[in-house]
Design a protein around this motif. Structure first.
Motif, PDB file in Angstrom:
ATOM      1  N   ASP A 144       0.814  -1.217   0.000  1.00 56.13           N
ATOM      2  CA  ASP A 144       0.000   0.000   0.000  1.00 56.13           C
ATOM      3  C   ASP A 144       0.851   1.272   0.000  1.00 56.13           C
ATOM      4  OD1 ASP A 144      -2.331  -1.464   0.031  1.00 56.13           O
ATOM      5  OD2 ASP A 144      -2.579  -1.370   2.216  1.00 56.13           O
ATOM      6  N   ALA A 145       2.127   1.159  -0.282  1.00 54.76           N
ATOM      7  CA  ALA A 145       3.025   2.316  -0.235  1.00 54.76           C
ATOM      8  C   ALA A 145       2.581   3.423  -1.188  1.00 54.76           C
ATOM      9  CB  ALA A 145       4.458   1.895  -0.537  1.00 54.76           C
ATOM     10  N   GLU A 146       1.993   3.066  -2.320  1.00 59.75           N
ATOM     11  CA  GLU A 146       1.505   4.082  -3.253  1.00 59.75           C
ATOM     12  C   GLU A 146       0.396   4.912  -2.621  1.00 59.75           C
ATOM     13  OE1 GLU A 146      -0.672   4.551  -7.610  1.00 59.75           O
ATOM     14  OE2 GLU A 146      -0.258   2.543  -6.825  1.00 59.75           O
ATOM     15  N   ALA A 147      -0.501   4.268  -1.877  1.00 60.21           N
ATOM     16  CA  ALA A 147      -1.591   4.992  -1.215  1.00 60.21           C
ATOM     17  C   ALA A 147      -1.047   5.961  -0.172  1.00 60.21           C
ATOM     18  CB  ALA A 147      -2.555   4.001  -0.570  1.00 60.21           C
ATOM     19  N   GLU A 200       8.123   4.944  -7.599  1.00 56.97           N
ATOM     20  CA  GLU A 200       7.132   5.394  -8.577  1.00 56.97           C
ATOM     21  C   GLU A 200       7.423   4.767  -9.927  1.00 56.97           C
ATOM     22  OE1 GLU A 200       5.059   9.519 -10.120  1.00 56.97           O
ATOM     23  OE2 GLU A 200       6.656   9.575  -8.654  1.00 56.97           O
ATOM     24  N   GLU A 201       6.390   4.218 -10.538  1.00 60.26           N
ATOM     25  CA  GLU A 201       6.546   3.582 -11.840  1.00 60.26           C
ATOM     26  C   GLU A 201       6.510   4.648 -12.927  1.00 60.26           C
ATOM     27  OE1 GLU A 201       3.831   0.387 -12.529  1.00 60.26           O
ATOM     28  OE2 GLU A 201       4.056  -0.350 -10.489  1.00 60.26           O
TER      29      GLU A 201
END
Length: 188
Positions: A70-73, A146-147
């Motif tokens: 959940d690191a993106e959130a 980040e992609e």
């Protein structure tokens, strides 16, 4: 202070709930989450302060767990004007005078949104305290990558062909086959 599980870290967080007199005759009291206490000890609706008709409780202490998945959130939440933490209160089914039980504490706005879809839970958004904010920032810096955006390209697309819109070339037709059907008139 914080425990670690595979691909996650956890810290206990206390939830402070304020009870104020209701403003309508249908609700005797109004309940709202007003603060969180990072690293708090266990509690079960412990009265913190009473002033007149207003009472603040240390309602519960729940684990706040940050997951690598959940690191993106969390990164998305940190980009907000005021990074926040979310609490979820659920109606208490047991009798005992307290209408709510604390169900969840999360730093993920996506998880909080899932609980907002139901009208039964009360989801409260609070500013992240500075110490907890630093903890979440450290976790995101360590685990979030980040992609890069990659625009897809169509493969094997023949853009040199034209489509005239008349359907199958083997069937003789005077007009476009995609036209709307005409209405037939009934003669009596």
């Amino acid at each position: 202070m914080s425990r670690s599980y595979p691909n996650s870290v956890t810290i206990p967080v206390g939830v402070v709930v304020r009870r104020t007199p209701g403003v309508t005759r249908w609700a005797k009291y109004a309940w709202a989450v007003t603060d969180v206490l990072p690293g708090a000890a266990a509690a079960d609706w412990k009265v913190l302060r009473t002033e007149g008709d207003v009472t603040e409780y240390h309602a519960a202490t729940l684990p706040l767990t940050l997951y690598v998945s959940d690191a993106e959130a969390y990164a998305h939440e940190l980009q907000a004007r005021v990074p926040s933490i979310y609490t979820v209160l659920r109606p208490n089914e047991q009798s005992g005078g307290l209408p709510w039980s604390v169900a969840l504490v999360t730093a993920s706005p996506y998880e909080a949104q899932d609980y907002c879809d139901s009208a039964e839970e009360l989801v409260e958004k609070l500013p992240l305290p500075h110490g907890l904010l630093a903890w979440v920032v450290e976790f995101v810096e360590k685990h979030y990558e980040e992609e890069a955006f990659v625009k897809r390209r169509r493969k094997n697309a023949r853009v040199d062909q034209t489509d005239d819109g008349v359907g199958d070339a083997r069937i003789r037709q005077a007009t476009d086959v995609y036209r709307a059907p005409r209405r037939r008139e009934v003669i009596n």
